[in-house]
Design an enzyme around this catalytic site. Structure first.
Site, mmCIF file in Angstrom:
data_model
loop_
_atom_site.group_PDB
_atom_site.id
_atom_site.type_symbol
_atom_site.label_atom_id
_atom_site.label_comp_id
_atom_site.label_asym_id
_atom_site.label_seq_id
_atom_site.Cartn_x
_atom_site.Cartn_y
_atom_site.Cartn_z
ATOM 1 C CB ALA A 61 -0.915 0.008 1.220
ATOM 2 N N GLY A 106 -0.292 -5.454 0.175
ATOM 3 C CA GLY A 106 -1.294 -5.474 -0.880
ATOM 4 C C GLY A 106 -0.815 -6.144 -2.146
ATOM 5 C CD GLU A 109 -3.802 -7.991 1.575
ATOM 6 O OE1 GLU A 109 -4.627 -8.221 2.472
ATOM 7 O OE2 GLU A 109 -3.335 -6.845 1.358
ATOM 8 C CD GLU A 129 -0.402 -6.392 5.230
ATOM 9 O OE1 GLU A 129 -0.848 -6.326 4.074
ATOM 10 O OE2 GLU A 129 0.221 -7.399 5.664
#
Length: 255
Positions: A61, A106, A109, A129
């Site tokens: 992110a 991310g 992901e 994270e």
């Protein structure tokens, strides 16, 4: 554009293009969702590649952007974040991630949203994270354990550690590891084979597997049975069976 779509020979490449690290800010997330919807509806796209370029897939992110968000702002945004990734995961066509360099947070992901992951030998995966005092928010706590099992997923999520390509392949996070210079072509070869296949049957197979993972086996078997019977009404089924009888197995042409 921070993400663009190139289509050739039935393959749509969704290419992240936000140097230097392909950070997944809100604009990238929204663009990913829009392109997922586009390839879903385009008949000239029969298979999809997710690609971040030769150096990095996506390092996660945009932390500077996220730092400016308070609780209320993230409550408002978190649904849009998940919807963008879910749109990728629900593309009803074969999707392969071509992973070079970092696929963290991310980025990891996003790779999880693909059906198959081809990693460069220099790739690194992780869900870091926890090191920010957070947990994955774009599907990592759900898709990762479904892919590699809960204990291995918890190890990665709890520690935030990065895993190299060889370990990623060993635990099932990567499906194939190739030299870095060959990642995109390996992904194209995988996609090209499926782009020539029976599109409706491939869609049925993907939906049956994915839906079955989300429910009990009896419901999953109902989904399978419904699709299986329905395919008997398709031209591709007629082509496939006719070719088998007349020419032998594995020779059907679906285009």
């Amino acid at each position: 554009m921070t993400v663009h779509l190139d289509v050739a020979d039935g393959i749509g490449t969704i290419r992240l293009d936000r140097p230097p690290m392909n950070a997944l800010d809100v604009a990238v997330q929204d663009r990913l969702k829009a392109l997922a919807e586009e390839v879903t509806h385009r008949d000239d796209v029969r298979a999809v590649i997710l690609y971040g370029g030769e150096k990095v897939f996506a390092a996660g992110a945009d932390i500077k952007e996220m730092r400016e968000m308070d609780h209320a702002a993230m409550v408002a945004r978190s649904r849009g974040l998940q919807e963008a990734f879910t749109a990728i995961a629900r593309i009803p066509k074969p999707v392969v991630a071509a992973v070079t360099g970092y696929a963290l947070g991310g980025g990891c992901e996003l790779a999880l949203c693909a059906d198959y992951r081809i990693a460069a030998d220099n790739a690194k995966f992780g869900q870091p994270e926890i090191l920010l005092g957070l947990i994955p928010g774009a599907g990592g706590t759900q898709r990762l354990p479904r892919l590699i099992g809960p204990s291995k997923a918890k190890d990665l999520i709890f520690t935030g550690r990065q895993v190299r390509a060889d370990e990623a392949e060993r635990i099932g996070l990567a499906d194939q590891v190739v030299p870095a210079a060959e990642v995109y072509e390996a992904a194209r070869a995988w996609a090209a084979r499926l782009a020539k296949g029976p599109a409706i049957a491939l869609r049925a197979a993907k939906e049956a597997v994915d839906a079955g993972l989300e429910t009990d086996i009896d419901t999953g078997l109902t989904v399978e049975r419904t699709w299986f019977a329905g395919l008997f009404a398709t031209e591709d089924r007629e082509r496939g069976m006719r070719s088998f009888v007349e020419d032998g197995p594995g020779k059907a042409q679906f285009l």
